[in-house]
Design an enzyme around this catalytic site. Structure first.
Site, PDB file in Angstrom:
ATOM      1  CE  LYS A   1      72.743  38.737  71.298  1.00  0.00           C
ATOM      2  NZ  LYS A   1      74.029  38.147  70.835  1.00  0.00           N
TER       3      LYS A   1
ATOM      4  NE  ARG B   1      75.182  43.807  61.751  1.00  0.00           N
ATOM      5  CZ  ARG B   1      75.428  42.537  62.065  1.00  0.00           C
ATOM      6  NH1 ARG B   1      74.546  41.835  62.763  1.00  0.00           N
ATOM      7  NH2 ARG B   1      76.554  41.962  61.718  1.00  0.00           N
TER       8      ARG B   1
ATOM      9  CG  HIS C   1      70.116  39.588  67.101  1.00  0.00           C
ATOM     10  ND1 HIS C   1      71.012  38.839  66.383  1.00  0.00           N
ATOM     11  CD2 HIS C   1      69.065  39.828  66.273  1.00  0.00           C
ATOM     12  CE1 HIS C   1      70.509  38.622  65.173  1.00  0.00           C
ATOM     13  NE2 HIS C   1      69.329  39.210  65.078  1.00  0.00           N
TER      14      HIS C   1
END
Ligand code: TYD
Length: 168
Positions: free
Chosen positions: A11, A92, A126
């Protein structure tokens, strides 16, 4: 164990803080393959589509400002497609929990994220949360010819006399 694809976005805060190299090194620990990479100028439409599942949340307008770079004066993000065994959960895990205060301190979000005074989680990266979300997101951020593997079904489309592959 199945091979799967996942979308990673570094990001605007990640780019502004010069964390790109560091994040790519952390992700290389997974031994997953990068099969697509782009630096993207994110417009409002892409931002709204990417976060469409959150459009009713009170923080949605701030989230759109964040990913389009309006909070950082930095409208670039880096989008990557990783591919391999358990790609979604492996990425993740390195990304860490959504809330940077709750994220494992050695994860990317735990180490470099913060909560803004507005309450928004500025969490650097993300990572897709499921195979369905990964497919939806990858199709949004990449054209078929921008990815090295044939991940999803495509069709030939003609525009201005040029034939091009598009997602079906
Ligand atoms: P979400 O898709 O729920 O989480 P994740 O990015 O871990 O898949 O939320 C998208 C982004 O919205 C999240 O990365 C940061 C922001 N967000 C907040 O700022 N506050 C919140 O309470 C939530 C749930 C998300």
């Amino acid at each position: 164990m199945k091979n799967e694809a996942t979308l990673v976005i570094i990001k605007p805060d990640g780019l502004k803080k010069s964390l790109t190299g560091n994040i790519l090194s952390r992700l290389s620990e997974t031994k997953l393959k990068i099969i697509g990479a782009r630096v993207v100028k994110v417009d409002e439409e892409l931002a709204r589509k990417h976060y469409s599942h959150l459009q009713d949340k009170p923080f949605f307008p701030e989230l759109v400002k964040y990913i389009t770079g309006q909070l950082h004066g930095e409208n670039r993000v880096m989008a990557l497609v990783y591919w391999g065994r358990e790609a979604i959960s492996k990425v993740r895990q390195i990304a860490g929990a959504t809330n940077p205060e709750e994220a494992d301190p050695v994860s990317v979000r735990g180490a470099y994220g913060r909560i803004l005074t507005s309450g928004l989680y500025e969490n650097v990266i993300h990572a897709s949360s499921s195979p369905d979300e990964a497919e939806r997101e990858i199709k949004l951020w990449f054209e078929p010819d921008e990815i090295v593997y044939d991940l999803y079904r495509t069709e030939e489309k003609e525009s201005g006399g040029i034939r091009k592959r598009a997602w079906k």
